[in-house]
Scaffold this motif. Structure first.
Motif, short mmCIF file in Angstrom:
data_model
loop_
_atom_site.label_atom_id
_atom_site.label_comp_id
_atom_site.label_asym_id
_atom_site.label_seq_id
_atom_site.Cartn_x
_atom_site.Cartn_y
_atom_site.Cartn_z
N UNK A 9 0.85 -1.20 0.00
CA UNK A 9 0.00 0.00 0.00
C UNK A 9 0.89 1.24 0.00
N UNK A 10 1.42 1.60 -1.17
CA UNK A 10 2.29 2.79 -1.21
C UNK A 10 1.51 4.04 -0.81
N UNK A 11 2.20 4.96 -0.19
CA UNK A 11 1.57 6.21 0.24
C UNK A 11 1.19 7.03 -0.99
N UNK A 12 0.12 7.77 -0.82
CA UNK A 12 -0.38 8.61 -1.91
C UNK A 12 -0.45 10.05 -1.44
N UNK A 13 -0.19 10.97 -2.37
CA UNK A 13 -0.31 12.38 -2.07
C UNK A 13 -1.77 12.80 -1.97
N UNK A 14 -1.98 13.98 -1.48
CA UNK A 14 -3.35 14.50 -1.31
C UNK A 14 -3.89 15.01 -2.63
N UNK A 15 -5.21 14.95 -2.76
CA UNK A 15 -5.88 15.53 -3.91
C UNK A 15 -6.01 17.04 -3.71
N UNK A 16 -6.18 17.80 -4.80
CA UNK A 16 -6.48 19.23 -4.63
C UNK A 16 -7.75 19.42 -3.79
N UNK A 17 -7.88 20.60 -3.18
CA UNK A 17 -8.99 20.83 -2.26
C UNK A 17 -10.34 20.59 -2.91
N UNK A 18 -10.50 21.07 -4.16
CA UNK A 18 -11.80 20.90 -4.80
C UNK A 18 -12.11 19.43 -5.05
N UNK A 19 -11.09 18.65 -5.47
CA UNK A 19 -11.31 17.22 -5.70
C UNK A 19 -11.42 16.46 -4.38
N UNK A 20 -10.74 16.94 -3.32
CA UNK A 20 -10.80 16.26 -2.03
C UNK A 20 -12.22 16.29 -1.47
N UNK A 21 -12.92 17.41 -1.66
CA UNK A 21 -14.31 17.49 -1.19
C UNK A 21 -15.20 16.52 -1.95
N UNK A 22 -15.00 16.47 -3.26
CA UNK A 22 -15.78 15.54 -4.08
C UNK A 22 -15.49 14.10 -3.67
N UNK A 23 -14.21 13.81 -3.41
CA UNK A 23 -13.80 12.45 -3.03
C UNK A 23 -14.46 12.04 -1.71
N UNK A 24 -14.46 12.96 -0.73
CA UNK A 24 -15.07 12.65 0.56
C UNK A 24 -16.57 12.40 0.41
N UNK A 25 -17.22 13.19 -0.43
CA UNK A 25 -18.66 13.00 -0.66
C UNK A 25 -18.93 11.66 -1.33
N UNK A 26 -18.08 11.27 -2.29
CA UNK A 26 -18.26 10.00 -2.99
C UNK A 26 -18.05 8.82 -2.04
N UNK A 27 -17.08 8.93 -1.12
CA UNK A 27 -16.86 7.85 -0.15
C UNK A 27 -18.06 7.70 0.77
#
Length: 716
Positions: free
Chosen positions: A319-337
């Motif tokens: 499970x390699x570490x991953x960087x953060x998504x941009x703020x706008x995509x991070x909000x969308x990602x959290x909503x999708x989860x």
């Protein structure tokens, strides 16, 4: 023996036909079956007459063939011209036999055997060779895909079709032979299996496809990876197996396929390399794969223990570490989860009515995850093993190169097996070709660079634009090609040269962003830049090919590129990090633009509204009102009111001036006012260099020294 009466045949319109309650068929037919019958009625008309009896209310009741009546009525409603058509009907006079006749007519019909259906289609194709698959399918209500499958089996070799009709081969075997349209291959495979096979399973559908080289697992997944269209464009021949579920078929040019896979793998590997980072470092002008301690390997690292050689799974980075998504995509990602979690039932499985939506949302989340930067461990060499999955997707596994890289001890009784030596980098290969060390190669490169400099100067003296074209092209590629930074940031190679890109140029306070970012000129600049970035000389992957295309551009296009570069240099001298003073060269440039033919006063496009005066401090606004003779009125105003008042005065007309009681001279001065830095005028020259004056102390010292000499002379 009783004499049988001859049946009466009537020709009736659909308006004369009615449903009968005495029809024994009560269950409605399926929509698919109705579509087939409707297509047949349109294509060849009514073949089998309906059976009717006299109706007391007028007309006739259909006791056998009500589906035909219903479909003919629907066709007549869709096309009014069909209402006048008549259809053959057999009239029954003996009402005591109505149920018997209805039962016999409905049960006597037997579905055609499949081989007969296929041979019937083959006969139709022979009679109408010009008919397309769409036309053939329309005769019986079939879609194109189903018709194509039917015609594949209809095209079977006659000998195989005879075996199919006789029941010696089943449907699955017939479909396997129909994986190809090549009849010679079909019969050759059949005879080979008849000659070599000794058991029944050696002649089943799977064995037939294997003998035809259809559905080869390895070739199928590679075909899914590169795509059938790309394979065919490269000159490869592929015949799809219409009866396979995974898009399998016969690959007749495997060499072409492997070549395409190699090219695609190179591109995907390059993209993967630019998506990794280590300790904040990424690929670029400064860092390479060697600096990141990253390389590609054909196989994972192996270890030999207890006499067996196996993959060392302890070195897998699961499970390699991953960087953060941009703020706008991070909000969308959290909503999708959150939405994805709501679709899971108590058994940790997707709910029955949410399975399709769950799969779609999960794939969208996976696409977002793919955009995250892959962060390698802080220490230790890492190798990557690329592969193509069964579904044709590109996959990369990360491993520590060996146990020393991970800092793990070797198990007792084990010997480490290092993987194959990684291929040399292009730079290493070139040095090895000439037998040079790294330092000597650097010297050769510097000598070559100096030689090119001299040649460029000579070509420029001869009137060639080669040097100018090279400068414009390289600067444009620098400006228009972003590089992936740490995490999800993007940087431009031109920033160290003072060339800012638009996103960074808009950094600063919210006030600056709102005022400058909303200007129409900024939108036009973005549009122009986007148009240049989409040019063929920019989008081509190889910059050498791009330079060749750039040299072929007309001068007007090259001038646009030069203007873009000049615009970026201008941004570097007037960015948000400057001290708020316009450089002399920029002011002179504004004067030159205004003097160009076809250009008006550039400062007239600035609207002196409240937002503009808000950029001034309140103290500056009060001083400005004082110069306009309005200092007394400004004294009673709050700081947030002076900006609106300045804008009103600067844009007032005669009626507004009278309403405010302003003096005409003050109004004229206010209306024609512009900030000093926006006025176009001759730029003042630099101050002259002053020569240093002689030091008075030195002069006095010299006079004292002369007096001393005189005294000495007198004493002598």
């Amino acid at each position: 023996m009783a004499k049988t009466s001859k049946p009466t045949i009537l020709h009736l319109t659909v308006d004369q036909l009615h449903r009968s309650e005495q029809n024994v068929r009560k269950k409605p037919s399926s929509a698919a079956s109705d579509a087939e019958i409707s297509a047949s009625l349109l294509s060849v008309g009514l073949i089998q007459p309906m059976v009717v009896i006299q109706r007391e209310a007028g007309g006739y009741e259909v006791i056998a063939g009500d589906r035909r009546r219903r479909l003919l009525t629907a066709l007549a409603e869709a096309d009014a011209t069909r209402k006048a058509l008549t259809f053959p009907c057999m009239k029954v006079d003996d009402l005591s036999k109505v149920t018997e006749i209805s039962m016999a007519e409905n049960r006597a019909r037997e579905a055609m055997a499949l081989p007969d259906v296929y041979m019937g289609f083959a006969a139709i194709r022979a009679e109408r060779p010009e008919a397309t698959l769409e036309e053939l399918g329309a005769m019986f209500g079939y879609d194109v895909a189903r018709t194509a499958r039917i015609m594949r089996i209809a095209n079977l070799h006659p000998e195989i079709m005879d075996l199919y009709s006789a029941g010696e081969i089943d449907d699955a075997q017939a479909q396997a032979y129909a994986a190809t349209e090549d009849r010679s291959l079909q019969i050759a495979v059949y005879r080979q299996l008849e000659r070599e096979a000794t058991r029944p399973h050696e002649k089943n559908a799977s064995a037939i496809r294997k003998a035809m080289n259809s559905g080869n697992h390895e070739l199928t997944k590679l075909m899914c990876y590169v795509g059938v269209e790309a394979y065919r464009e490269a000159g490869g021949e592929f015949e799809a197996d219409l009866f396979a579920q995974d898009g399998a078929g016969i690959v007749q040019s495997p060499d072409v396929l492997h070549q395409l896979v190699e090219q695609r793998m190179t591109e995907d590997k390059d993209q993967f390399e630019h998506n990794i980072s280590r300790n904040g470092r990424v690929l670029g002008e400064k860092w390479g794969l060697a600096d990141l301690q990253f390389s590609w390997a054909a196989t994972p690292p192996q270890i030999k223990q207890y006499g067996y050689l196996s993959t060392d799974h302890e070195l897998r980075i699961r499970n390699p570490k991953r960087g953060d998504l941009p703020k706008d995509l991070a909000k969308i990602y959290a909503s999708m989860e959150t939405r994805l979690a709501a679709m899971i039932g108590e058994d940790d499985e997707p709910m029955a009515d949410q399975e399709e939506a769950y799969e779609k949302l999960a794939s969208e989340i996976a696409e977002l995850n793919a955009q995250r930067t892959i962060i390698l461990p802080k220490k230790g060499a890492v190798i990557a093993v690329a592969s193509v999955e069964n579904d044709g997707s590109f996959d990369v596994e990360l491993w520590f190169a060996d146990r020393a890289a991970k800092g793990a001890e070797l198990p007792k009784g084990a010997t480490e097996q290092r993987g194959p030596k990684p291929a040399p980098t292009p730079a290493e290969a070139e040095r090895a070709r000439f037998g040079l060390s790294k330092d000597n190669m650097q010297v050769m490169m510097l000598i070559r660079r100096d030689m090119i400099r001299a040649e460029l100067m000579q070509s420029a003296s001869a009137g060639s634009s080669l040097a100018l074209d090279f400068m414009l092209f390289t600067q444009a590629r620098t400006i228009l090609t972003p590089a992936q930074g740490y995490g999800n940031t993007v940087y431009f190679h031109g920033e160290p040269q003072g060339i800012n890109d638009l996103p960074h140029d808009e950094d600063g306070t919210t006030k600056i962003h709102d005022l400058v970012g909303s200007r129409a000129e900024r939108t036009a600049w973005r549009t122009t830049k986007g148009g240049l970035a989409s040019g063929a000389w920019m989008t081509v992957r190889d910059p050498i090919e791009g330079f060749a295309l750039f040299r072929q551009l007309p001068d007007t296009e090259k001038n646009k590129v030069a203007a873009m570069i000049a615009g970026h240099m201008l941004m570097a001298t007037t960015s948000v990090y400057s001290d708020g003073r316009t450089p002399r060269m920029v002011r002179e440039l504004a004067n030159c633009i205004e003097a160009e033919a076809g250009f008006g006063r550039w400062r007239d496009t600035v609207e002196l509204d409240e937002a503009f005066f808000n950029t001034f401090s309140n103290k500056a606004r009060l001083a400005l009102l004082e110069t306009w003779g309005l200092a007394d009125r400004a004294k009673g105003m709050k700081g947030n009111e002076t900006a609106a008042f300045c804008a009103r005065i600067a844009n007032c007309d005669e009626e507004d001036a009278k309403l405010l009681g302003l003096h005409p001279d003050d109004v004229a001065e206010a209306v024609n006012w512009l900030p000093d830095f926006m006025e176009s005028a001759t730029v003042e020259p630099l101050p002259a260099k002053e020569e240093p004056e002689a030091d008075e102390a030195d002069e006095l010292g010299d006079e004292d020294q002369d007096d001393d000499h005189d005294q000495i002379d007198e004493a002598a």
